[in-house]
Design a protein around this motif. Structure first.
Motif, short mmCIF file in Angstrom:
data_model
loop_
_atom_site.label_atom_id
_atom_site.label_comp_id
_atom_site.label_asym_id
_atom_site.label_seq_id
_atom_site.Cartn_x
_atom_site.Cartn_y
_atom_site.Cartn_z
N ASP A 304 1.17 -0.91 0.12
CA ASP A 304 -0.25 0.32 -0.11
C ASP A 304 1.04 1.29 0.17
OD1 ASP A 304 -1.28 1.66 0.98
OD2 ASP A 304 -2.66 0.79 1.88
N PRO A 305 0.95 1.29 -1.29
CA PRO A 305 1.90 3.71 -1.25
C PRO A 305 2.02 4.42 0.22
CG PRO A 305 0.11 3.59 -3.01
CD PRO A 305 0.36 1.75 -2.23
N CYS A 306 0.37 4.13 0.89
CA CYS A 306 0.32 5.17 1.85
C CYS A 306 1.47 5.15 3.22
CB CYS A 306 -1.25 5.34 2.62
SG CYS A 306 -1.56 6.27 0.72
N THR A 307 1.81 3.37 2.95
CA THR A 307 1.84 3.06 4.31
C THR A 307 3.57 3.44 4.93
OG1 THR A 307 1.45 0.54 3.55
CG2 THR A 307 2.50 0.92 5.75
N LEU A 308 4.21 3.72 4.30
CA LEU A 308 5.50 3.96 4.58
C LEU A 308 5.16 5.73 5.18
CD1 LEU A 308 7.87 3.30 5.15
CD2 LEU A 308 9.01 4.02 3.31
N PRO A 309 4.58 6.24 4.33
CA PRO A 309 4.63 8.35 4.16
C PRO A 309 3.74 8.47 5.48
CG PRO A 309 3.67 7.47 1.99
CD PRO A 309 4.35 5.94 2.68
N ARG A 310 2.22 7.59 5.41
CA ARG A 310 1.98 7.70 6.51
C ARG A 310 2.55 7.76 7.91
NH1 ARG A 310 -1.95 3.45 6.44
NH2 ARG A 310 -0.85 2.19 7.63
N ALA A 311 3.35 6.39 8.24
CA ALA A 311 3.97 6.10 9.37
C ALA A 311 4.84 7.24 9.68
CB ALA A 311 4.69 5.00 8.85
N CYS A 312 5.80 7.97 8.57
CA CYS A 312 6.56 8.97 8.91
C CYS A 312 6.59 10.07 8.77
CB CYS A 312 7.69 9.34 7.76
SG CYS A 312 8.89 7.85 7.47
N GLY A 477 6.46 -8.29 21.02
CA GLY A 477 7.00 -8.30 20.17
C GLY A 477 7.43 -6.69 21.56
N THR A 478 8.45 -6.31 20.96
CA THR A 478 9.27 -5.23 21.39
C THR A 478 8.66 -3.39 21.64
OG1 THR A 478 11.21 -6.06 21.49
CG2 THR A 478 10.84 -4.23 22.88
N GLY A 479 8.16 -3.19 20.24
CA GLY A 479 7.68 -2.28 19.90
C GLY A 479 6.56 -1.94 18.54
N HIS A 480 6.10 -1.18 18.56
CA HIS A 480 5.04 -1.44 17.27
C HIS A 480 4.58 0.01 16.54
CE1 HIS A 480 1.08 0.38 19.88
NE2 HIS A 480 1.84 -1.13 21.00
N HIS A 489 -2.15 0.41 16.32
CA HIS A 489 -1.29 -0.46 15.70
C HIS A 489 -1.46 -0.09 14.38
CE1 HIS A 489 -2.12 -3.25 20.23
NE2 HIS A 489 -1.61 -2.60 19.51
N GLU A 490 -0.24 0.08 14.06
CA GLU A 490 0.40 0.43 12.65
C GLU A 490 1.18 0.17 12.18
OE1 GLU A 490 -1.17 4.86 11.61
OE2 GLU A 490 1.08 5.09 11.54
N GLY A 491 1.85 -0.23 10.62
CA GLY A 491 2.67 -0.68 10.11
C GLY A 491 3.43 0.33 9.84
N PRO A 492 4.19 0.36 8.62
CA PRO A 492 5.27 -1.05 8.37
C PRO A 492 5.91 -1.10 9.51
CG PRO A 492 6.08 0.65 7.47
CD PRO A 492 4.84 1.09 8.09
N GLN A 493 6.84 -0.12 10.16
CA GLN A 493 7.98 -0.34 11.37
C GLN A 493 7.17 -1.75 12.39
OE1 GLN A 493 6.13 2.11 10.59
NE2 GLN A 493 6.48 3.37 12.61
N ARG A 494 8.50 -1.97 12.90
CA ARG A 494 8.21 -3.05 13.97
C ARG A 494 9.26 -3.42 14.34
NH1 ARG A 494 4.27 -5.90 16.55
NH2 ARG A 494 4.72 -7.70 17.01
#
Lengths: 604, 604
Positions: A304-312, A477-480, A489-494
């Motif tokens: 999903d092309p929004c995943t990474l820009p949304r996370a930053c 897990g240690t972090g989401h 809870h939001e990706g993509p990092q974890r």
């Protein structure tokens, strides 16, 4: 009060609903039917109307599946839910199986026979999961068949709640920090770069982010359940139930976004004939792939092309997160003061703990929702990682034990998520020692600097090492990642043992939450949110490093810290954190709370 | 002396060989030809006869590729070799490009045209790499075509060295610890479990391990270049040039292993018609997949079934590794004593350093080979991670700088690999501080305990964290697996930033080798081998933990340790290691060396 303590299902659900489902199955000449936990939106939280697994089985965990055959059935859960499932599901009707080890595919291999037709709803399964199921069924000669109408929904009938129609509102630029046109231009450029003509977006959080809108269709998360198509020129079609459309919305969306009904979606996919269409197999069900293929579009599988820009998060979102955490910190200070004083003798039950915290957060005047149901685990309940207090399980805090409280809030400026573990009465030496080990891991992860390109998986061991050296560990897990007034809870990092190839990037928010759980006795978890930022310049350093800035501001119970177990560096880090909590939260409280906060934040 | 200091290629190779290759290409009507570094055995080390990339271009790095078109050509190397490639390759003839960023596929997309036919030798490419190349060529309308005869080999002609025919010898049970029948039974059971009827084995190390044989076809590694087919009943066919077969070999292999010529391989693959055949796409070229498919066998892609059992050393191999490291430690003590005394004023050149170390290892009377060419990097040469001294690059050690020596030996009992960095003259404060940071990382990784299931990727950051905190890092992995009198680089485990999903398991040997490199000035690396073992019982611990036992026994230069930078725990760990070195190596040396060793191993 927002959090309820009801149980939403009963053990009798199976006995009551299985016959109805089997009848609907037989009307479609099906020998079996697959019931995943996921709904049409492949989202973490489901509206009640889509929690088919719970209705069929009674099981309410956040992951799972069921297979219903004519004469038998099975429920599949992972290690987190082995106790809960036996409590909620009638074992006379359902065999309990492991979701991970073997899972549904192994069951299909052992329980189906040549010629049997097993139905599935293509809107509920990811294409990859479905491929595994199909190949398992093939081995026995059974056939998996997509149903046009879900027999479980037919069985549920008029008792099934309506789909939610919460109003969808603009999310102002003062909180979002970047207007939708700019976001769409940015994401569309990425599409074009990938050689795609359009992307189908089905993740509610992506749609909320891209169009700067918020809804309320699922509990605890301001999500609008909807779908969208983004074209490589930045224009888009948004499919939203008209009942959710608020008056200002069309103008907010602007000319380049056409607002259409969910019924128009299938036709809109047909319009993509001959085009290259990006679809995320982790977010969109097999139905999208099948439909696009059948209309002659070429699907490009990709994230999903929004995943990474949304996370930053952008500067506005980060500033918002800081504000939200200061506000939340004020409520937490009042709550922790109450726990440290009145509660020590009153020994409140978990329900009171939850309600007291909620009242302090309501008191901020800005609470939009909790970001998830508060976990208040007294003594042995604290050792159940996915515990949620209910009327039936509700337990009083115990003197000489611990209380674990994991909670969060939704504010317009941002989403919070914090865990504090507090001593009730006099903690044992073992409790304090293990708390200190967890704290050492938490501090190691909070202070680490790391080069660009480092993933959360690479950092996970830093939080565990002090426990590992003592022969201990924790099974989560240690972090989401965390959204900005979006999902907690939001990706993509974890940050976890499970391999994750996403590099931590500036602006990403992650939790830092190591823990320790002694079954039948107590649980410990220390959780702050922190965001990734460029580290301060290091004297003599040669490479730019990233680091974390802690967002969460709440004292850590000093009665549980064995100071001798901390290095000088750890002690200074702890003192600096407490000094910052006092500096930033102190001005929000007064009287007894202020006096208590100063003590709670004094140097160790 | 075993190590040479010659350069095996010249910059003029391109000018001399490109026209010959292009002529051979045109005879096959090819517009281009792909030249990977890999040979038919997809092995790390190549016999000279198979180092086609070096012959075509002059480039001798351990990874790379070339594309030769009619009117232009390109060489592809990774970040390790950007300096070396410009030194070895004629840039007038070859464009230098990045192997990782874009790599060969991006070049094919930009440099080929519709209708062009680009040849490749299917025996030299993995099927996955080939698929990426094909899809890149497709974009321009060029076609990739498998050649029956390699045009580069035709161009090389009679000047090409013969294939090696080193004798293949039994590897006695006293070293191997498990007979071949038992190994074959074990691996065959795993095959059957995976639903395969047979496995094609092409990794020389797997064949050496499975049949308990050793050869000498490639430098520094006792490998027999060969192929094998293992059936699910444990019987096998081994394809070996008769010139390599020694008299005792057939009896050693036994009745269940038929010894056949390499020419019989293709027919043997045809015999697998209708069967399920396991082939490792990471070890076996596309030719195997194509051939099996064409004869009607079903290929099952999966890891070479010998990889994991080979990596987990048995008790005999571990005992052998311990013995080999004690023996090697004796040679290292003599060498390090020489460096600490005579060399401090003599300031020998790198060549002398290499030869002196080699002589001490020869002096053990048990040296079978080096396990790789010794890296002796004086001062600024130490900062070149993949440095190997040659007559041309050879440099004297410098007072006031460092000498980095990375070396290893092949003994029948096991393979060693050790790096020590030694001060020549008085080191600077910066050198010592950075050495100490590297040491802290090395010690953290050496002492860590971790639960079963932990991968090397999860532990990598422990070795880097002290450097990261100082704004420093190193651009190589932290640890690689090591064979048992086999390759010094052996999978599947690996400690590195790159994700690796293989859990560390008891008996696996890994290196622990963090470093720091200051370009143009000096390099630091500290490397011990260690094996995975069950950790000692931990008081109060709840879970069984794994840990490492260090194999390498050689003092770490105390003149480079800033004691104040170590924690009490680190200092105790360092002292305990040195005490163990003295205890185990002390009895092997006497006189000045013994006196020096006692000082070198005294508590900090």
């Amino acid at each position: 009060m927002r959090q309820t303590f009801d149980e939403t299902t009963e053990r009798a659900f199976g006995a009551r609903h299985l016959p109805l489902i089997r009848k609907a199955m037989s009307e479609q000449a099906l020998d079996g039917f697959l019931v995943p936990h996921e709904d049409e939106h492949q989202n973490e939280y489901l509206p009640e109307a889509n929690d088919r697994l719970a209705w069929a089985t009674g099981f309410t965990g956040s992951a799972g599946a069921a297979v219903i055959l004519k004469d038998k059935a099975a429920v599949f859960v992972d290690g987190r839910y082995t106790l809960q499932v036996r409590d909620q599901v009638d074992e006379g009707l359902f065999e309990i199986r492991d979701l991970v080890e073997g899972g549904v595919p192994a069951y299909l291999e052992s329980a189906t026979q040549r010629g049997q037709v097993i139905g599935y709803d293509p809107k509920l399964h990811s294409p990859d999961a479905l491929a595994r199921l199909k190949s398992a069924a093939e081995k026995t000669g059974a056939v998996l068949k997509a149903v046009a109408a879900n027999p479980l929904d037919a069985a549920w009938g008029s008792a099934r709640p309506a789909q939610p129609v919460a109003p969808v509102l603009p999310h102002p630029l003062a909180y979002a920090g970047e207007d939708s046109t700019a976001k769409r231009t940015r994401v569309a450029a990425d599409l074009a770069k990938k050689g795609a003509d359009a992307a189908v977006l089905t993740a509610p959080a992506s749609i909320a982010w891209l169009f700067n809108i918020r809804g309320g269709d699922v509990i605890r998360t301001p999500l609008p359940l909807s779908q969208a198509i983004l074209r490589k020129d930045g224009s888009a079609r948004l499919f939203l139930d008209p009942a959710k459309v608020t008056p200002d919305l069309p103008a907010w969306l602007g000319n380049e976004v056409s607002l259409e009904t969910p019924e128009a979606l299938e036709g809109a996919l047909a319009d993509l004939k001959g085009q290259k269409v990006l679809v995320d197999p982790g977010q969109s069900s097999a139905w999208y792939f099948d439909t696009l293929q059948s209309v002659g579009a070429e699907t490009v599988r990709g994230e999903d092309p929004c995943t990474l820009p949304r996370a930053c998060k952008n500067a506005t979102e980060i500033e918002g997160a800081r504000k939200a955490h200061v506000r939340d910190g004020g409520a937490l200070a009042r709550f922790l003061h109450w726990l440290a004083t009145e509660a020590q003798s009153a020994l409140p039950d978990e329900k009171t703990v939850v309600q007291t915290l909620e009242a302090f957060r309501e008191g901020t005047g800005a609470l939009k929702d909790l970001s998830f149901d508060t976990i208040a685990g007294a003594a042995s309940n604290g050792a159940i990682v996915h515990y949620r207090p209910t009327e039936r399980l509700n337990k009083r805090t115990e003197a000489g034990s611990l209380l674990l409280v994991d909670s969060g809030a939704q504010y317009l400026e941002g989403t919070t998520d914090v865990t504090r573990t507090v001593a009730i009465g006099e903690p044992s030496r073992e409790m304090a020692e293990r708390f200190t080990l967890v704290l050492k891991g938490h501090l190691a992860l909070a202070r680490i600097r790391f080069p660009a390109g480092t993933t959360g998986s690479a950092l996970d061991a830093l939080a565990r090492a002090p426990l590992w050296m003592a022969g201990l560990d924790y099974d989560h897990g240690t972090g989401h990642g965390v959204g900005s007034y979006l999902g907690v809870h939001e990706g993509p990092q974890r940050i976890s043992k499970a391999p994750n190839s996403v590099a931590l990037q500036p602006g990403m928010i992650v939790s830092n939450e190591p823990g320790y759980y002694k079954t039948g006795a107590y649980g410990i978890r220390i959780e702050n949110l922190q965001f990734v930022t460029a580290a301060d310049e290091i004297e003599g350093g040669e490479r730019p490093m990233l680091g974390f800035e802690t967002l969460t501001l709440a004292p850590i119970d000093r009665r549980l810290i064995v100071v001798d177990m901390l290095s000088g560096e750890e002690r200074a880090q702890m003192d600096a954190y407490h000094a910052r909590v006092l500096r930033e939260i102190g001005p929000l409280v007064d009287g007894d709370v202020a006096r208590w906060l100063a003590e709670a934040c004094a140097p160790l």
